[in-house]
Design a protein around this motif. Structure first.
Motif, PDB file in Angstrom:
ATOM      1  N   SER A 262       4.672  -3.371  -2.086  1.00 23.99           N
ATOM      2  CA  SER A 262       3.764  -2.401  -1.839  1.00 23.99           C
ATOM      3  C   SER A 262       2.911  -2.237  -3.104  1.00 23.99           C
TER       4      SER A 262
ATOM      5  N   LEU B 204      11.943  -2.673  -0.429  1.00 22.41           N
ATOM      6  CA  LEU B 204      11.372  -3.551   0.615  1.00 22.41           C
ATOM      7  C   LEU B 204      11.897  -4.952   0.438  1.00 22.41           C
TER       8      LEU B 204
ATOM      9  N   MET C 174      10.688  -2.299   7.657  1.00 22.82           N
ATOM     10  CA  MET C 174       9.614  -1.690   6.528  1.00 22.82           C
ATOM     11  C   MET C 174       9.424  -0.130   6.815  1.00 22.82           C
TER      12      MET C 174
ATOM     13  N   GLY D  45       8.420  -0.743  -3.578  1.00 25.18           N
ATOM     14  CA  GLY D  45       8.074  -2.223  -3.495  1.00 25.18           C
ATOM     15  C   GLY D  45       7.175  -3.033  -4.383  1.00 25.18           C
TER      16      GLY D  45
ATOM     17  N   ALA E  40       8.222  -9.179  -0.126  1.00 29.63           N
ATOM     18  CA  ALA E  40       7.571  -8.028   0.544  1.00 29.63           C
ATOM     19  C   ALA E  40       7.516  -7.147  -0.577  1.00 29.63           C
TER      20      ALA E  40
END
Length: 532
Positions: free
Chosen positions: A384, A368, A413, A361, A382
């Motif tokens: 991370s 993602l 997810m 991510g 999206a």
């Protein structure tokens, strides 16, 4: 008649094309005649330059390391000379930040930093701002979880005057009551408005759910509404005196300046910066801030003592919930997040976990983003990240999605996290994220400003000045097998799911994907007790 007419037509067409007409017999004879064979293909000419060479594997980028010097009154100086452009950037970092906020005073480090440039030395807030603008300089002060920092960027010709202003801000703030009233009111208004920003609420609640409300990493850096109302100017002065000390500071300087020029400026403007009085957290404890007066645990640097003490005390008592829901009635979007424990910035696994995260991510082409944005069209983006903190922080995956797709998007997810945890990266992903890693590191050290900011971050996290070069070598030498083992750190089985959105619309969706009944929390990161 028809045959004669056809023959005449053939003759006319042949004449128009400039060729002799043929009778049917002539055409048949021509068809039976052997056709000449095609000439042999010409041999491909030899490459005059010879065969193409095999490209060597790209070498890791090693950022330039600063020279480490002793500064005034116990401070440390990191100096990196760059004389290509007439620009100088400075970052003065101290080791106290939001994680050192006293119990019941969340945001104290933040508002203390915010007050430093509201008048300093002989200048009022307006005079200081005007002086900075007249020099074409930029000056800012802020707090982070593990430290606070004041930064300056200016042309070389104006460095001496601008550095004197920065020194006043750091060593001689005025803390005037009239400025405090204005700044405090603006601060509290911003905190009240924060509840309308679903992304900010998601970040706040995610950390509180993981670490526990009110813990060093479990409260927001900018504070809580209830605590802000009770913080007064005396508490700000006490925190400043204990935290903004030369013996806890690292002064990072990058740009068109020599060692002699810098030492003259330091001696002139920061020579009187005092470290007298009660040290660090003892001064805060004397003002009633007992929550950050704990001594450092064995083996933990002094700057980490309070954080470690609070974290250790909170860990056994706090069990993160599985599912948290913050209700925002009528919202057209939901913010979904999966959060679980991370690693400390100094953990040797963290550089390699950055590669795992980049594929998962950490970029536009990550799994993602491709899934939720490109494949399904549920989100504008999206991503991370592993937080960069002195003690073990968090791993967070987050996206804003259309309300009607909250459940399906969350299911996708969690599936992407599980897939990464089970199988790790592909060979193509490894090559891509290693190339991206080199580019990102070059970008971080590309300009004077970015270099000073990055070195300031390293010092604030108590990492060595050579950390990024060593980390890059580790990432460039990573193997698929090693990364597959480390990828278990993103396993969603141990994650807390946080959803900020309209409860009535999304609760059935959460139940449909097997997440069950959520805990209700408010926008300040506090569990809502059910009505009896």
């Amino acid at each position: 008649m028809r045959a004669t007419h056809a023959g005449a037509m053939i003759a006319l067409v042949a004449a128009a094309l400039g060729c002799e007409p043929r009778t049917p017999a002539q055409s048949a004879a021509r068809a039976e005649a052997p056709r000449p064979s095609a000439p042999p293909a010409a041999a491909k000419p030899a490459d005059a330059l010879g065969p193409k060479p095999e490209l060597p594997k790209p070498q890791p980028f090693t950022p330039p390391a600063p020279v480490v010097l002793d500064g005034p009154n116990g401070s440390k100086v990191w100096l990196l000379e760059r004389h290509t452009l007439p620009i100088v950037s400075v970052a003065i970092s101290v080791a106290s930040g939001a994680a050192d906020d006293p119990k019941g005073a969340a945001g104290l480090a933040h508002i203390t930093a915010d007050m430093l440039d509201e008048g300093a030395g002989t200048r009022s807030a307006v005079e200081l701002s005007s002086a900075i603008n007249d020099l074409g300089a930029t000056l800012s002060v802020g707090a982070r979880a593990d430290g606070s920092v004041a930064t300056l960027s200016v042309l070389k010709k104006n460095f001496d005057k601008a550095f004197s202003l920065l020194a006043d801000v750091v060593a001689r703030p005025r803390f005037e009551a009239k400025e405090w009233k204005r700044v405090s009111e603006l601060w509290q208004n911003d905190l009240r408005k924060r509840g309308d920003d679903a992304t900010r609420v998601s970040g706040l609640v995610s950390m509180a759910a993981l670490h526990g409300p009110g813990t060093p990493y479990g409260h927001p850096v900018d504070g809580l509404v209830a605590d802000a109302k009770s913080i007064g100017l005396p508490a700000v002065k006490a925190f400043y005196k204990a935290a903004w000390r030369p013996d806890r500071a690292v002064i990072t300087v990058v740009g068109d300046i020599t060692r002699d020029e810098l030492q003259q400026a330091l001696s002139r403007d920061l020579g009187a910066w005092s470290a007298k009085g009660a040290t660090g957290r003892a001064a805060l404890a004397a003002k009633g801030a007992t929550a950050i007066a704990a001594p450092a645990a064995k083996g933990v640097p002094a700057a980490q003592g309070a954080v470690a003490a609070q974290g250790a005390a909170a860990a056994p008592a706090w069990k993160p919930p599985r599912l948290v829901l913050v209700d925002r009635p009528g919202a057209p979007q939901s913010v979904i997040a999966a959060v679980r424990e991370g690693v400390a910035a100094s953990d040797p696994r963290r550089p390699l976990l950055q590669l795992v995260n980049s594929a998962l991510g950490g970029s536009f082409t990550s799994r993602l983003n491709q899934n939720l944005r490109e494949d399904h069209g549920w989100s504008y983006g999206a991503g991370s990240a592993f937080t960069e903190t002195r003690l073990p922080g968090a791993f967070v995956a987050r996206a804003s999605v259309v309300t009607e797709a909250t459940g399906p998007a969350l299911k996708e997810m969690l599936a992407e996290l599980a897939k990464m945890a089970d199988s790790g990266l592909t060979r193509d992903e490894l090559a891509k994220v290693q190339a991206q890693d080199r580019a990102d590191l070059v970008s971080a050290y590309e300009t004077v400003n970015r270099t000073a900011q990055r070195l300031g971050t390293l010092s604030r996290l108590e990492l060595p000045e050579t950390f990024d070069g060593d980390a890059s070598k580790a990432r460039q030498g990573a193997t698929l097998a090693t990364l597959a083992e480390l990828a278990r750190a993103v396993d969603p089985k141990g994650a807390t799911v946080v959803v900020v959105g309209p409860r009535q619309e999304i609760l059935p969706q959460l139940q449909a994907i097997g997440l069950g009944e959520p805990e209700a929390w408010d926008v300040e990161g506090q569990p809502i007790q059910p009505k009896k």
